[in-house]
Design a protein around this motif. Structure first.
Motif, mmCIF file in Angstrom:
data_model
loop_
_atom_site.group_PDB
_atom_site.id
_atom_site.type_symbol
_atom_site.label_atom_id
_atom_site.label_comp_id
_atom_site.label_asym_id
_atom_site.label_seq_id
_atom_site.Cartn_x
_atom_site.Cartn_y
_atom_site.Cartn_z
ATOM 1 N N PRO A 1 5.864 9.435 -0.332
ATOM 2 C CA PRO A 1 4.638 8.743 0.111
ATOM 3 C C PRO A 1 4.876 7.915 1.376
ATOM 4 C CG PRO A 1 5.680 7.539 -1.678
ATOM 5 C CD PRO A 1 6.506 8.792 -1.494
ATOM 6 N N GLY A 2 3.793 7.292 1.851
ATOM 7 C CA GLY A 2 3.887 6.394 2.993
ATOM 8 C C GLY A 2 3.501 7.005 4.317
ATOM 9 N N GLY A 3 3.014 8.243 4.288
ATOM 10 C CA GLY A 3 2.608 8.906 5.524
ATOM 11 C C GLY A 3 1.099 9.053 5.622
ATOM 12 N N VAL A 4 0.606 10.221 5.226
ATOM 13 C CA VAL A 4 -0.831 10.508 5.340
ATOM 14 C C VAL A 4 -1.646 9.679 4.347
ATOM 15 C CG1 VAL A 4 -2.589 12.317 5.168
ATOM 16 C CG2 VAL A 4 -0.371 12.834 6.205
ATOM 17 N N GLY A 5 -1.092 9.395 3.171
ATOM 18 C CA GLY A 5 -1.839 8.693 2.122
ATOM 19 C C GLY A 5 -2.470 7.377 2.552
ATOM 20 N N PRO A 6 -1.687 6.428 3.084
ATOM 21 C CA PRO A 6 -2.271 5.147 3.497
ATOM 22 C C PRO A 6 -3.330 5.301 4.586
ATOM 23 C CG PRO A 6 0.123 4.986 3.398
ATOM 24 C CD PRO A 6 -0.214 6.428 3.237
ATOM 25 N N VAL A 7 -3.130 6.255 5.484
ATOM 26 C CA VAL A 7 -4.095 6.466 6.570
ATOM 27 C C VAL A 7 -5.389 7.072 6.026
ATOM 28 C CG1 VAL A 7 -4.458 7.465 8.861
ATOM 29 C CG2 VAL A 7 -2.167 6.756 8.171
ATOM 30 N N ALA B 1 -2.161 2.638 9.278
ATOM 31 C CA ALA B 1 -3.258 2.215 8.396
ATOM 32 C C ALA B 1 -3.596 0.748 8.603
ATOM 33 C CB ALA B 1 -2.878 2.478 6.940
ATOM 34 N N GLU B 2 -2.571 -0.075 8.805
ATOM 35 C CA GLU B 2 -2.814 -1.514 9.006
ATOM 36 C C GLU B 2 -3.595 -1.758 10.291
ATOM 37 O OE1 GLU B 2 -0.430 -5.791 9.091
ATOM 38 O OE2 GLU B 2 0.680 -3.904 8.939
ATOM 39 N N ARG B 3 -3.257 -1.048 11.359
ATOM 40 C CA ARG B 3 -4.012 -1.193 12.614
ATOM 41 C C ARG B 3 -5.473 -0.790 12.415
ATOM 42 N NH1 ARG B 3 0.729 1.119 14.941
ATOM 43 N NH2 ARG B 3 -0.309 3.137 15.179
ATOM 44 N N MET B 4 -5.677 0.322 11.716
ATOM 45 C CA MET B 4 -7.042 0.780 11.437
ATOM 46 C C MET B 4 -7.792 -0.235 10.588
ATOM 47 S SD MET B 4 -6.365 4.832 10.644
ATOM 48 C CE MET B 4 -8.087 5.127 10.215
ATOM 49 N N ARG B 5 -7.099 -0.783 9.600
ATOM 50 C CA ARG B 5 -7.732 -1.738 8.686
ATOM 51 C C ARG B 5 -8.154 -3.006 9.412
ATOM 52 N NH1 ARG B 5 -4.318 -1.022 5.006
ATOM 53 N NH2 ARG B 5 -2.868 -2.692 5.570
ATOM 54 N N ASN B 6 -7.349 -3.461 10.360
ATOM 55 C CA ASN B 6 -7.715 -4.652 11.137
ATOM 56 C C ASN B 6 -8.979 -4.409 11.950
ATOM 57 O OD1 ASN B 6 -5.530 -6.096 10.162
ATOM 58 N ND2 ASN B 6 -4.191 -5.550 11.868
ATOM 59 N N GLU B 7 -9.081 -3.214 12.534
ATOM 60 C CA GLU B 7 -10.283 -2.860 13.299
ATOM 61 C C GLU B 7 -11.495 -2.763 12.382
ATOM 62 O OE1 GLU B 7 -9.251 0.774 15.227
ATOM 63 O OE2 GLU B 7 -7.759 -0.151 16.553
ATOM 64 N N THR B 8 -11.279 -2.178 11.203
ATOM 65 C CA THR B 8 -12.360 -2.037 10.231
ATOM 66 C C THR B 8 -12.847 -3.398 9.753
ATOM 67 O OG1 THR B 8 -11.529 0.112 9.466
ATOM 68 C CG2 THR B 8 -12.974 -1.081 7.969
#
Length: 292
Positions: free
Chosen positions: A258-264, A12-19
């Motif tokens: 938690p910590g798997g699909v949820g954050p993504v 999720a963090e990698r995706m968020r940086n791109e976003t």
């Protein structure tokens, strides 16, 4: 435990940086992404989701506004609200929070949200596009689950996949998304006989049913990937649809809950927000640019 734990927060963090980078580019062009959350009545059930979305939007450089309407608000009034948001060029994405009061059918509202502002991917046209392998704004949870699988060292083409659960917004879209990637997909549901026969033959298993402990270790092929999408409360704890302890002894990779699909999923929602903003920018420019 033999399975490798899939870190949804890191993905999720990698995706968020791109976003965030894309959001900054759009803002520089005068199109700062902006989401509006719509909830009705007592917001206690949705408050955690709204708060998390606000936090993630801030981190991704996406403006976020939460609007709450009284429980007495009629369906017609809410449709008017959504039509106003559709027409407002300053609003790039609309989120309808669940649960809704009994007199408000969520599907009726999802059909009203303009497809270009459907950041949740719930409009019938957004769901339908997946059938044609035309993924623009897909349903966030389904897209997130597939994105997680794509981070693993598995070849999608020809991969044997078992999807347990066939809901319109998770199970079925996952099946179509995986078929679009070239996988061979089996979908199991409440009428499936001997689910374990299908899941044990799969290289990757997605489960999204809402039944804690449904998938057990003996139902998995050794080394398979298990993407657990379930969210259940058991004795004050949040757990998935898989019996984590037994599955972790057999699977090659497993998502925690938690910590798997949820954050993504939340990261996918923010990514959809910037995708929607770019599509709207392109749409308005094409519609109003003077032709020489």
């Amino acid at each position: 435990m033999t399975a490798t734990l899939i870190d949804g927060k890191a993905i999720a963090e990698r995706m968020r940086n791109e976003t965030k980078a894309e959001a900054a580019t759009l803002a520089a062009a005068g199109w700062a992404p902006r989401l509006v959350s719509v909830s009705v009545g007592d917001v206690a059930a949705a408050e955690l989701y709204v708060r998390n979305q606000q936090k993630q939007a801030d981190a991704a450089g996406v403006a976020f506004e939460a609007r709450n309407y009284p429980e007495s608000t009629s369906l017609e009034q809410l449709i008017g609200v959504l039509q106003g948001l559709n027409a407002d060029p300053r609003v790039n994405g609309i989120i309808i929070q669940r649960p809704l009061p009994a007199h408000i059918p969520v599907k009726a509202l999802q059909k009203i949200v303009h497809p270009l502002k459907d950041v949740e991917g719930m409009h019938p046209s957004s769901i339908g596009n997946i059938v044609y392998n035309d993924l623009v704004l897909g349903p966030c949870t389904a897209v997130a689950a597939v994105e997680i699988l794509k981070t693993l060292p598995l070849q999608m083409e020809g991969l044997n996949v078992c999807v347990i659960g066939h809901s319109e917004i998770v199970g079925k879209p996952i099946a179509f998304l995986m078929m679009g990637l070239g996988a061979t997909v089996t979908v199991c549901h409440h009428m499936t006989r001997q689910v374990a026969v299908h899941s044990r033959a799969a290289d990757a298993v997605f489960v999204a049913v809402g039944k804690p402990g449904l998938v057990r270790g003996e139902m998995l092929k050794p080394g398979a990937a298990l993407i657990d999408i379930g969210i259940n409360r058991v004795e004050g704890k949040t757990v998935g649809d898989a019996d984590f302890a037994s599955c972790a002894e057999v699977a090659g990779w497993i998502t925690p809950v938690p910590g798997g699909v949820g954050p993504v999923t939340v990261a996918t929602l923010m990514n959809n927000a910037v995708l929607a903003t770019r599509m709207q920018m392109d749409h308005y420019r094409a519609a109003f640019t003077a032709v020489g």
